[in-house]
Each structure stands twice: as structure tokens, then as C-alpha cells.
Scaffold this motif. Structure first.
Motif, PDB file in Angstrom:
ATOM      1  N   VAL A 152       0.832  -1.147  -0.126  1.00  0.00           N
ATOM      2  CA  VAL A 152      -0.002  -0.054  -0.133  1.00  0.00           C
ATOM      3  C   VAL A 152       1.024   1.132   0.094  1.00  0.00           C
ATOM      4  CG1 VAL A 152      -1.789   1.522   1.205  1.00  0.00           C
ATOM      5  CG2 VAL A 152      -1.906  -1.022   1.127  1.00  0.00           C
ATOM      6  N   MET A 156       0.901   4.078  -3.119  1.00  0.00           N
ATOM      7  CA  MET A 156       0.645   5.548  -2.599  1.00  0.00           C
ATOM      8  C   MET A 156       1.347   6.596  -3.468  1.00  0.00           C
ATOM      9  SD  MET A 156      -2.280   5.486  -1.238  1.00  0.00           S
ATOM     10  CE  MET A 156      -2.443   7.231  -0.151  1.00  0.00           C
ATOM     11  N   LEU A 159       0.200   7.740  -6.897  1.00  0.00           N
ATOM     12  CA  LEU A 159      -1.027   8.537  -7.044  1.00  0.00           C
ATOM     13  C   LEU A 159      -0.755   9.726  -8.244  1.00  0.00           C
ATOM     14  CD1 LEU A 159      -2.359   8.895  -3.512  1.00  0.00           C
ATOM     15  CD2 LEU A 159      -3.070   7.371  -5.338  1.00  0.00           C
ATOM     16  N   ALA A 225      -6.557  -1.156   0.051  1.00  0.00           N
ATOM     17  CA  ALA A 225      -5.686  -0.149   0.992  1.00  0.00           C
ATOM     18  C   ALA A 225      -6.564  -0.245   2.459  1.00  0.00           C
ATOM     19  CB  ALA A 225      -5.926   1.182   0.616  1.00  0.00           C
ATOM     20  N   ILE A 231      -6.623   1.465  -3.971  1.00  0.00           N
ATOM     21  CA  ILE A 231      -5.533   2.063  -5.071  1.00  0.00           C
ATOM     22  C   ILE A 231      -5.790   1.638  -6.502  1.00  0.00           C
ATOM     23  CG2 ILE A 231      -3.407   3.262  -5.333  1.00  0.00           C
ATOM     24  CD1 ILE A 231      -3.015   2.599  -2.392  1.00  0.00           C
ATOM     25  N   TYR A 242      -6.673   7.106  -5.092  1.00  0.00           N
ATOM     26  CA  TYR A 242      -7.105   6.531  -3.800  1.00  0.00           C
ATOM     27  C   TYR A 242      -8.520   6.619  -3.576  1.00  0.00           C
ATOM     28  CZ  TYR A 242      -7.332   5.478   1.323  1.00  0.00           C
ATOM     29  OH  TYR A 242      -7.618   5.310   2.600  1.00  0.00           O
TER      30      TYR A 242
END
Length: 256
Positions: A152, A156, A159, A225, A231, A242
């Protein structure tokens, strides 16, 4: 003419004879040997006139110095006995002082020694095997949770990367290109397409799902997530995001 005088008796000459006596060296040697014995208390032996003067000089914490005279006529054995007696008295005094200064611990005659007893449990080989299996399962689950959190965290980072059909790099991702790129960074190689990734893991229920699991639906795949969030690289014209799970009846997959 006959003389009435009787012839004078011949004059007797007195010779000087040295009085016989036993040499002092023997006693001095005995006393000298004892000096070593009394070295800790400072023993002194000295010739004084017709005898030997023996002085025992005790340390300040002991009794007053004791002095005795040993005649030169004594042989080694009596001198040895006299010196041993003096040494014994001094040692006895030291022992008494040590005992009086020591801490004394007294124990009652009816004192009892209590020993705690604990029960000993014995498990069968089957129970032990089950216990070991449980431990291994818990360790595997903990390792999976740590790996999922890492997945996770890595996802991230991307993004905002734009969706690109067939994309597999941070320059642009499609949905399966995104998941395979992220998992590769934790040492897990996923198949290229979403349909193939369906068989890359073990299905788990939504209630059992953990962060880092895959979320599969026909034609799409994303990364769970936690807390109902995912995600994903959604569709052309969008970017990695997200967002909440919008798929109906998704399949959760545990990978690794």
C-alpha cells in the motif's frame, strides 16, 4: 750440714681454660627460623649477654608486646616449643578479634525450608504439532500484514500517474500494469493481465481482506488499502487514485 728446710713444692701454674658451653649459633638459627613465622607481627631476635632476647612486636590493634629470654643452654626443640606457644597465643588473640567483629546470623532451631512445587504438563506429539502449526500460521499472517502495508505504501507513491492503455511504468499505467509494477518491488511477480492475476492469489472474504490484497472484477484489478478503500489505475483519461471500492461483488485475493 743437713737442712731442716723441706724443699718447696713446685709452684702450680694456673692455666686459663675457656668455659665449655654450647654455641649460640644453634639457638640463633632456631630463633631466626621463627622470625619468618612471625614476619607479619614483626619478631626480633637478638643476643643479649648470656642469652637470647626474643621480642614479639604486635601491631597496634593487638595486645602489648611480649618479651621473653631463652637461655643459650636450650636446645633447638625447647626453643621451638617456646616460640610456637607465643605464636599460638598471638593467633588466638587475632581469631577472637575477628570473630567479635564479624556479623553473626542466627537461625531458629525450628526454622523450616519451604520449596515451591509447580505442576509439570506433558503434551502429546499431536498437540505439539498442532501448536507448532498454529505458530507458523500466525507468523505467516504477520508477515503478510507487513508485506501488505508495504504494498500500500508503495502504491500511494504513484497517485496521479496517468492511465495509459498497456502501460507498465510510472510514465503511465493500465490497471494490471499498475498492480504488477507495485508487487514487483516487494519481490512478487504477477502475470501481466488482470484475467491472469485472478489465479495468482488465494481468494479471501471481504471480512478477511487485509491491506495489500488484490481486488478483482471482470476486466479490472486494484489494490485493497483497507477500510473499504482501494488504489487503482481506473480508465483512460483518469490517473492512479485512492478511492472507495465501487465494484459490486469483488473478489479479494491474498498474494504471496
Amino acid at each position: 750440714m743437713e737442712s731442716n728446710l723441706e724443699p718447696a713444692a713446685p709452684a702450680r701454674t694456673r692455666g686459663r681454660h675457656r668455659a665449655a658451653h654450647r654455641p649460640l649459633a644453634g639457638v640463633a638459627r632456631v630463633a631466626g627460623d621463627q622470625v619468618t613465622t612471625f614476619a607479619g607481627r614483626g619478631a626480633v631476635v637478638a643476643a643479649a649477654g648470656g642469652g637470647v632476647l626474643l621480642s614479639l612486636i604486635a601491631p597496634p590493634a593487638q595486645a602489648a608486646p611480649a618479651t621473653m629470654t631463652v637461655g643459650t643452654e636450650l636446645t633447638g626443640q625447647p626453643a621451638q616449643a617456646a616460640l610456637n606457644t607465643a605464636d599460638l597465643n598471638a593467633l588466638t588473640a587475632q581469631a577472637r578479634e575477628s570473630v567479635s567483629a564479624s556479623t553473626m546470623i542466627s537461625v531458629s532451631a525450628d526454622a523450616e525450608l519451604k520449596v515451591e512445587k509447580s505442576a509439570v504438563s506433558v503434551v502429546s506429539a499431536k498437540q505439539n504439532a498442532e501448536y507448532q502449526a498454529q505458530i507458523e500460521a500466525e507468523e505467516a499472517e504477520r508477515a503478510a500484514a507487513e508485506r501488505g502495508a508495504t504494498v500500500v505504501s508503495i502504491a500511494m507513491r504513484y497517485l496521479g500517474v496517468p492511465y495509459v492503455w498497456g502501460g507498465t511504468t510510472p510514465s503511465g499505467f493500465d490497471c494490471s500494469g499498475f498492480t504488477s509494477y507495485v508487487f514487483a518491488q516487494v519481490g512478487i511477480n504477477l502475470p501481466r493481465t488482470s484475467s491472469q492475476q485472478l489465479y495468482a492469489g488465494t481468494p479471501v472474504s471481504w471480512a478477511e481482506a487485509q491491506p495489500g490484497d488484490l481486488i478483482w472484477t471482470p476486466g479490472h484489478i486494484a489494490i485493497y488499502a483497507g477500510n473499504g478503500m482501494q488504489i487503482e489505475a481506473p480508465v483512460p483519461g483518469k490517473s492512479v487514485r485512492y478511492t472507495s471500492i465501487w465494484q459490486s461483488n469483488p473478489t479479494f485475493l491474498r498474494v504471496g
